[in-house]
Design an enzyme around this catalytic site. Structure first.
Site, PDB file in Angstrom:
ATOM      1  N   HIS A 125      58.624  45.979  54.317  1.00 28.10           N
ATOM      2  CA  HIS A 125      58.605  46.653  55.620  1.00 28.10           C
ATOM      3  C   HIS A 125      57.998  45.672  56.636  1.00 28.10           C
ATOM      4  O   HIS A 125      57.272  44.733  56.263  1.00 28.10           O
ATOM      5  CB  HIS A 125      57.760  47.932  55.536  1.00 28.10           C
ATOM      6  CG  HIS A 125      58.441  49.060  54.820  1.00 28.10           C
ATOM      7  ND1 HIS A 125      57.966  50.357  54.819  1.00 28.10           N
ATOM      8  CD2 HIS A 125      59.584  49.092  54.085  1.00 28.10           C
ATOM      9  CE1 HIS A 125      58.774  51.124  54.114  1.00 28.10           C
ATOM     10  NE2 HIS A 125      59.763  50.380  53.653  1.00 28.10           N
ATOM     11  N   GLU A 149      55.564  45.830  58.672  1.00 32.29           N
ATOM     12  CA  GLU A 149      54.103  45.712  58.652  1.00 32.29           C
ATOM     13  C   GLU A 149      53.636  44.782  57.538  1.00 32.29           C
ATOM     14  O   GLU A 149      52.757  43.940  57.718  1.00 32.29           O
ATOM     15  CB  GLU A 149      53.439  47.094  58.427  1.00 32.29           C
ATOM     16  CG  GLU A 149      53.763  48.147  59.457  1.00 32.29           C
ATOM     17  CD  GLU A 149      54.946  49.013  59.059  1.00 32.29           C
ATOM     18  OE1 GLU A 149      55.990  48.471  58.620  1.00 32.29           O
ATOM     19  OE2 GLU A 149      54.833  50.241  59.204  1.00 32.29           O
ATOM     20  N   CYS A 159      54.513  54.057  57.108  1.00 29.81           N
ATOM     21  CA  CYS A 159      54.706  54.960  55.969  1.00 29.81           C
ATOM     22  C   CYS A 159      53.438  54.954  55.112  1.00 29.81           C
ATOM     23  O   CYS A 159      52.494  54.205  55.368  1.00 29.81           O
ATOM     24  CB  CYS A 159      55.919  54.515  55.147  1.00 29.81           C
ATOM     25  SG  CYS A 159      55.627  53.022  54.174  1.00 29.81           S
ATOM     26  N   CYS A 217      52.641  51.449  53.658  1.00 27.05           N
ATOM     27  CA  CYS A 217      52.116  50.507  54.654  1.00 27.05           C
ATOM     28  C   CYS A 217      50.739  50.931  55.156  1.00 27.05           C
ATOM     29  O   CYS A 217      49.879  50.073  55.401  1.00 27.05           O
ATOM     30  CB  CYS A 217      53.090  50.361  55.812  1.00 27.05           C
ATOM     31  SG  CYS A 217      54.586  49.450  55.349  1.00 27.05           S
TER      32      CYS A 217
END
Lengths: 150, 150
Positions: free
Chosen positions: B53, B55, B83, B86
């Site tokens: 992701h 991040e 999420c 993360c």
């Protein structure tokens, strides 16, 4: 059951090897179609990557080997209850079954803490089996932190 | 505030670029000592890695650049609410401040879902600021999924 014990023994070996490298001694094994596709301990210190927990390490290795983003049908064995981050990553990867050793009330995210697989924001939950080699798993961690304190 | 808008604009650029590559259009920027240390969109498809992701991508890049495992003092800007995975990774990395755009009630883990930073199993919580460029952030995602359906 013999198979589960066999794979958990490999995870325990990886946990021990991680501890010998100065990593928090947790180990994992990724099994796909009956064979070990990846095995690893924690690698956060080695890789300077806080996401390199044993579970994520084996999933990344297996995805690279298979050339795919997710691992439906794969089973993951890990010596300690996955943390919140790993519980979610396991969900995203569509892991079929999760087997783990000791519970982790302080940092776990499966049967402890956020219990991610029971939440509406979890869109895939693996089957979860726990309590395998939990005494050995916990003892490896206890000895590691005792040794660090001494 | 002007600085926040500037960094969020870069995150939006990364979100657009991710969408153009066929990735879910979310972008992130890692700022350390006033400068952009890493910027990235989602890379899960490119890398066959569900943990890539935006991040986590920028945190891995920044840790590699700095040669360290954690990022105390660093601020992370991301176009969508992180999420659960993360949110926990951001906590592990000791990120100081988290700025994000739109909320994500279906998959978020900060103000939605497990609200990780409010849990006893969370051992470091960043300061959280949300609602920056939330209309643009959400619109990029909406257009991407609309386009996929058509």
């Amino acid at each position: 059951m013999a198979e589960t014990t066999h794979f958990m023994d490999i995870a325990l070996e990886e946990a021990q090897a991680a501890g010998a490298r100065g990593e928090v001694p947790i180990g994992a094994v990724l099994v796909y179609e009956g064979r070990v596709l990846a095995r690893s301990g924690n690698r956060t210190r080695e890789l300077n990557d806080v996401t390199a927990h044993a579970e994520i390490a084996v999933m990344r290795m297996a995805c690279e080997e298979l050339g795919q983003e997710r691992l439906p049908g794969a089973d993951l064995y890990v010596t300690l209850e996955p943390c919140t981050m790993c519980a979610a990553a396991i969900s995203f990867a569509r892991i079929r079954r999760l087997y783990y050793g000791a519970n982790d009330p302080k940092g776990g995210g499966v049967e402890s803490g956020v219990r991610f697989y029971n939440q509406p924001t979890c869109h895939h939950a693996p089957e979860v089996y726990s309590g395998f080699a939990e005494v050995e798993s916990a003892e490896i961690l206890r000895a590691f932190f005792q040794n660090k304190r001494d």
